[in-house]
Scaffold this active site. Structure first.
Site, PDB file in Angstrom:
ATOM      1  N   LYS A  53      -2.650   6.920   1.377  1.00 20.48           N
ATOM      2  CA  LYS A  53      -2.374   7.196   2.799  1.00 20.48           C
ATOM      3  C   LYS A  53      -1.278   8.258   2.851  1.00 20.48           C
ATOM      4  CE  LYS A  53      -1.974   4.730   7.188  1.00 20.48           C
ATOM      5  NZ  LYS A  53      -3.056   5.461   7.855  1.00 20.48           N
TER       6      LYS A  53
ATOM      7  N   ARG B 230       0.824  -1.211   0.000  1.00 15.96           N
ATOM      8  CA  ARG B 230       0.000   0.000   0.000  1.00 15.96           C
ATOM      9  C   ARG B 230       0.855   1.257   0.000  1.00 15.96           C
ATOM     10  NH1 ARG B 230      -4.462   0.561   4.619  1.00 15.96           N
ATOM     11  NH2 ARG B 230      -2.665   1.116   5.889  1.00 15.96           N
TER      12      ARG B 230
ATOM     13  N   GLU C  35     -15.743   6.827   5.769  1.00 24.45           N
ATOM     14  CA  GLU C  35     -14.972   6.093   6.782  1.00 24.45           C
ATOM     15  C   GLU C  35     -14.953   6.928   8.056  1.00 24.45           C
ATOM     16  OE1 GLU C  35     -10.875   5.666   5.506  1.00 24.45           O
ATOM     17  OE2 GLU C  35     -10.824   7.703   4.712  1.00 24.45           O
TER      18      GLU C  35
END
Ligand code: PMP
Length: 285
Positions: free
Chosen positions: A149, A50, A182
């Protein structure tokens, strides 16, 4: 504490980065938060994957190969004797000028911190947590994509401030269309009539590693998991609501915006998945 800084371990006091690093000046960089359980670094490869994907999206070259980076994370964890803890792996754009141009920055800079973790109190897991709906809208996917991220967490921080102002630890964030995206640092799941629902990442969520794992564990329990857009109403009337994330693991939510969820305590599916997650993380699954 020993910190990995760029190409080796240094003492914490020497772990310094430049004020001209664009990670600091502009939040230009990417990171991962990783757990250590019983001396094992949990899902390290998934986190590394990721990290590289986030870096690719923002066109940041990580100045180290995946294998080398994995070794650096392992070395930092060992050097600090972390058995049950938390690792923060950060790649900044590196030292540049006061302008935005990322391409004139020197190499990306890597730092790794391996430390103990500040957990939510155990009581919160037993009794469940309350949350609010944030008025701060989750970043539109065409702005800073929530699937990246990045070091730019102000969107989440603004929602976190709303939560703290309302004396709860977390807030649910909705996207520009009003669908659940989220929480500020966790993914959202609900249970209704025995079926588990979670928003697709395209609704404005990070592809959580805990999320993916919990989906797998639920399927192993023959539970149905459906990715679909959820509204605020769906959260208000669900039987169970829970969050997943590296730090929080699986935590039941028992109240939102003054509404009680289910019977006001973590429900059976939440408890089952928390237990299954615990066993998996501790190598007993
Ligand atoms: N969403 C956001 C915004 C996060 O920062 C995180 C990680 N803290 C998550 C979801 C959960 O992802 P993971 O399970 O990979 O920790």
């Amino acid at each position: 504490m020993k910190i990995w800084l760029h190409d080796g371990l240094v003492d914490e006091a020497d772990a310094k980065i430049s004020v001209l690093d664009h990670g600091l000046l502009y939040g230009d960089g990417v990171f991962e938060g990783i757990r250590v359980y019983g001396g094992r670094i949990f899902e390290l490869e998934a986190h590394i994957k990721r990290l590289y994907e986030s870096a690719k999206v923002i066109r940041l070259d990580i100045p180290m190969g995946k294998k080398e980076l994995i070794e650096a994370v392992e070395e930092t964890t060992r050097a600090n004797s972390v058995i049950d803890g938390y690792i923060r792996l950060v790649v900044t754009r590196g030292v540049g000028t006061l302008g935005l141009n990322p391409f004139i920055c020197e190499n990306g800079r890597i730092f790794i911190i391996a430390d103990n973790i500040q957990l939510y109190p155990e009581e919160l897991y037993d009794k469940g947590m309350k949350v609010i709906s944030a008025t701060t809208v989750r970043n539109h996917p065409l702005t800073v994509p929530p699937q990246v991220k990045s070091l730019n967490y102000l969107n989440n921080i603004l929602a976190k401030i709303e939560a703290l102002d309302n004396d709860v630890p977390e807030a649910i964030m909705y996207n520009h269309e009003g669908y659940v995206a989220e929480a500020t640092g966790d993914n959202v799941f609900i249970v209704r009539n025995g079926v588990i629902y979670t928003p697709p990442v395209q609704a404005g969520a990070l592809g959580g590693i805990t999320r993916n794992l919990v989906i797998e564990l639920a399927k192993q329990e023959n539970l149905r998991v459906v990715e679909k857009n959820l509204t605020r109403c769906d959260l208000y009337v669900c039987d169970e609501l829970f969050l997943t994330g590296t730090a929080a693991e699986v935590i039941g939510i028992v109240g939102i915006d003054g509404r009680v969820i289910g019977e006001g305590k973590p429900g059976p599916i939440t408890k089952l998945l928390r237990q299954r997650f615990f066993e998996y993380a501790h190598g007993k699954g």
